[in-house]
Design an enzyme around this catalytic site. Sequence first.
Site, PDB file in Angstrom:
ATOM      1  N   LYS A   1      60.682  66.805  18.736  1.00 16.98           N
ATOM      2  CA  LYS A   1      61.629  66.119  17.844  1.00 16.98           C
ATOM      3  C   LYS A   1      61.394  66.369  16.354  1.00 16.98           C
ATOM      4  O   LYS A   1      61.873  65.628  15.495  1.00 16.98           O
ATOM      5  CB  LYS A   1      61.692  64.586  18.096  1.00 16.98           C
ATOM      6  CG  LYS A   1      61.799  64.151  19.535  1.00 16.98           C
ATOM      7  CD  LYS A   1      62.560  65.069  20.421  1.00 16.98           C
ATOM      8  CE  LYS A   1      64.043  65.129  20.212  1.00 16.98           C
ATOM      9  NZ  LYS A   1      64.651  66.205  21.045  1.00 16.98           N
TER      10      LYS A   1
ATOM     11  N   GLY B   1      62.342  69.278  15.021  1.00 14.37           N
ATOM     12  CA  GLY B   1      63.296  70.317  14.628  1.00 14.37           C
ATOM     13  C   GLY B   1      63.028  71.638  15.347  1.00 14.37           C
ATOM     14  O   GLY B   1      63.405  72.707  14.863  1.00 14.37           O
ATOM     15  N   THR B   2      62.425  71.536  16.513  1.00 14.03           N
ATOM     16  CA  THR B   2      62.078  72.713  17.321  1.00 14.03           C
ATOM     17  C   THR B   2      63.297  73.594  17.587  1.00 14.03           C
ATOM     18  O   THR B   2      63.245  74.825  17.429  1.00 14.03           O
ATOM     19  CB  THR B   2      61.517  72.247  18.685  1.00 14.03           C
ATOM     20  OG1 THR B   2      60.732  71.081  18.495  1.00 14.03           O
ATOM     21  CG2 THR B   2      60.723  73.349  19.369  1.00 14.03           C
ATOM     22  N   THR B   3      64.382  72.968  18.006  1.00 15.67           N
ATOM     23  CA  THR B   3      65.582  73.712  18.393  1.00 15.67           C
ATOM     24  C   THR B   3      66.088  74.540  17.202  1.00 15.67           C
ATOM     25  O   THR B   3      66.466  75.706  17.348  1.00 15.67           O
ATOM     26  CB  THR B   3      66.688  72.713  18.830  1.00 15.67           C
ATOM     27  OG1 THR B   3      66.093  71.695  19.641  1.00 15.67           O
ATOM     28  CG2 THR B   3      67.805  73.390  19.575  1.00 15.67           C
TER      29      THR B   3
ATOM     30  N   HIS C   1      54.300  73.351  21.921  1.00 19.34           N
ATOM     31  CA  HIS C   1      54.107  72.027  21.309  1.00 19.34           C
ATOM     32  C   HIS C   1      52.610  71.705  21.222  1.00 19.34           C
ATOM     33  O   HIS C   1      52.242  70.598  20.824  1.00 19.34           O
ATOM     34  CB  HIS C   1      54.746  70.931  22.173  1.00 19.34           C
ATOM     35  CG  HIS C   1      56.238  70.788  22.020  1.00 19.34           C
ATOM     36  ND1 HIS C   1      56.896  70.927  20.825  1.00 19.34           N
ATOM     37  CD2 HIS C   1      57.195  70.462  22.928  1.00 19.34           C
ATOM     38  CE1 HIS C   1      58.199  70.705  21.006  1.00 19.34           C
ATOM     39  NE2 HIS C   1      58.407  70.425  22.265  1.00 19.34           N
TER      40      HIS C   1
ATOM     41  N   ARG D   1      71.477  65.380  17.881  1.00 18.86           N
ATOM     42  CA  ARG D   1      71.907  63.990  17.703  1.00 18.86           C
ATOM     43  C   ARG D   1      72.602  63.898  16.357  1.00 18.86           C
ATOM     44  O   ARG D   1      73.809  64.078  16.277  1.00 18.86           O
ATOM     45  CB  ARG D   1      70.701  63.037  17.828  1.00 18.86           C
ATOM     46  CG  ARG D   1      71.082  61.572  18.077  1.00 18.86           C
ATOM     47  CD  ARG D   1      69.845  60.715  18.242  1.00 18.86           C
ATOM     48  NE  ARG D   1      68.993  60.791  17.064  1.00 18.86           N
ATOM     49  CZ  ARG D   1      69.069  59.968  16.020  1.00 18.86           C
ATOM     50  NH1 ARG D   1      69.939  58.982  16.013  1.00 18.86           N
ATOM     51  NH2 ARG D   1      68.269  60.119  14.969  1.00 18.86           N
TER      52      ARG D   1
ATOM     53  N   TYR E   1      60.703  69.928   7.937  1.00 18.82           N
ATOM     54  CA  TYR E   1      62.132  69.791   8.242  1.00 18.82           C
ATOM     55  C   TYR E   1      62.907  69.454   6.970  1.00 18.82           C
ATOM     56  O   TYR E   1      63.975  69.998   6.702  1.00 18.82           O
ATOM     57  CB  TYR E   1      62.275  68.681   9.286  1.00 18.82           C
ATOM     58  CG  TYR E   1      63.666  68.418   9.806  1.00 18.82           C
ATOM     59  CD1 TYR E   1      64.110  69.046  10.971  1.00 18.82           C
ATOM     60  CD2 TYR E   1      64.522  67.512   9.174  1.00 18.82           C
ATOM     61  CE1 TYR E   1      65.382  68.773  11.474  1.00 18.82           C
ATOM     62  CE2 TYR E   1      65.786  67.244   9.669  1.00 18.82           C
ATOM     63  CZ  TYR E   1      66.209  67.882  10.824  1.00 18.82           C
ATOM     64  OH  TYR E   1      67.462  67.624  11.323  1.00 18.82           O
TER      65      TYR E   1
ATOM     66  N   SER F   1      64.055  59.751  16.312  1.00 21.03           N
ATOM     67  CA  SER F   1      64.561  60.832  17.160  1.00 21.03           C
ATOM     68  C   SER F   1      63.889  60.790  18.538  1.00 21.03           C
ATOM     69  O   SER F   1      64.540  60.936  19.578  1.00 21.03           O
ATOM     70  CB  SER F   1      64.296  62.171  16.460  1.00 21.03           C
ATOM     71  OG  SER F   1      64.883  63.224  17.149  1.00 21.03           O
TER      72      SER F   1
ATOM     73  N   GLY G   1      70.712  65.114  13.196  1.00 21.03           N
ATOM     74  CA  GLY G   1      70.138  66.182  12.380  1.00 21.03           C
ATOM     75  C   GLY G   1      70.136  65.846  10.898  1.00 21.03           C
ATOM     76  O   GLY G   1      70.431  66.689  10.062  1.00 21.03           O
TER      77      GLY G   1
END
Length: 344
Positions: A83, A85-87, A156, A310, A244, A186, A312
Amino acid sequence: MAAQESKPSNLPILPKYLNEDEELSQECKDLIATLPTESGLINNRIHQYNGFWITTSQLQGTLNCQNHFQAHDSDILVVTSPKSGTTWLKALTFAVLNRKIHYPNPSSDPTQTSHPHPLLTTNPHDLVPFLESVLYFQTTKPDLSSFPSPRLFASHLPYGLLPESVKRSKCEIVYLCRNPKDLFVSTWHFANNLRSETRGQIRIEDSFDKLCKGTIGFGPYWDHILGYYKEGLERPEEVMFLRYEELKGEPIRVLKKLAEFLGFGFSKDEEKGNVMENILKLCSFENLSNLDVNKRGKVWFGIENKTFFRHGEVGDFKNFLASDMIHRLNLITQEKLEKHGLKF
Ligand code: A3P
């Protein structure tokens, strides 16, 4: 032509969570018997291993990759706590590395072209797989032969738990962290999306206690951040430490820095041709979250792609956290990070 979700063939097919003791290796079972165990936010069991909390399944994957992954000096590893900001980081890194092969054209309609950019048809998690929870999740010998050089993987794992071969190699690590207050909110939403019906929803207060105690996946969060922060100070050529919030605030500057760090800096022509802007647009929350694949598809382990998107935003914690929670998180952050020069 309809856009299809394309699962890269180098990913294992739908492994399931290993919660049954009989599915774990003897090494993992023996280890678990010696570890403190608690109930996790999402999973029933979470174990404290070398100071960090890891679910049963991920512990098996961690041991597998610690024992068997051989890093190459040219590898690139993107690392985060869940959560953080990995994506987003996966998408950006993939787009930077592959821009000569796949020009980042965010406005191309994947339904109208026979060669859409992979990020338009595939969730970033399927393009940049995790070592411990995908590639080595259920095997000690994944087939990595189809990964082109530089191989791009994700993790992770806290720094101390990375495979020794990663730490010994010159492999580049990009670490992204996030303000603990936004990370918490998040995480709480994500956990409630994923918890089984039998476990039901978790109250924000109970979730909060787990975060503060550190009993969340790969927690304590502060220790996770600190490990990479210190490593980044000692080995700036190999470990890049990002936030992030800075990526949100100054995306062009950070993207440029990221590309240079990876040895894929943008040329003057690319700068003039708006390649950085195109990559940022392609990987933006607005673009990715509105794609068909991310509205309807699922990543390898069955989680719906949409749960990775969600709001961001920076500062969303203000909509959820009571003032005593904010105070407590600020205190922990000050105590654990500020003395090392890290402020949030
Ligand atoms: P919020 O829950 O605050 O909205 P991870 O990718 O590590 O699971 O982190 C998920 C968080 O990153 C979620 O934060 C999600 O909305 C946000 N996120 C996902 N894709 C993003 C993107 N392209 N740009 C910015 N934030 C993004």
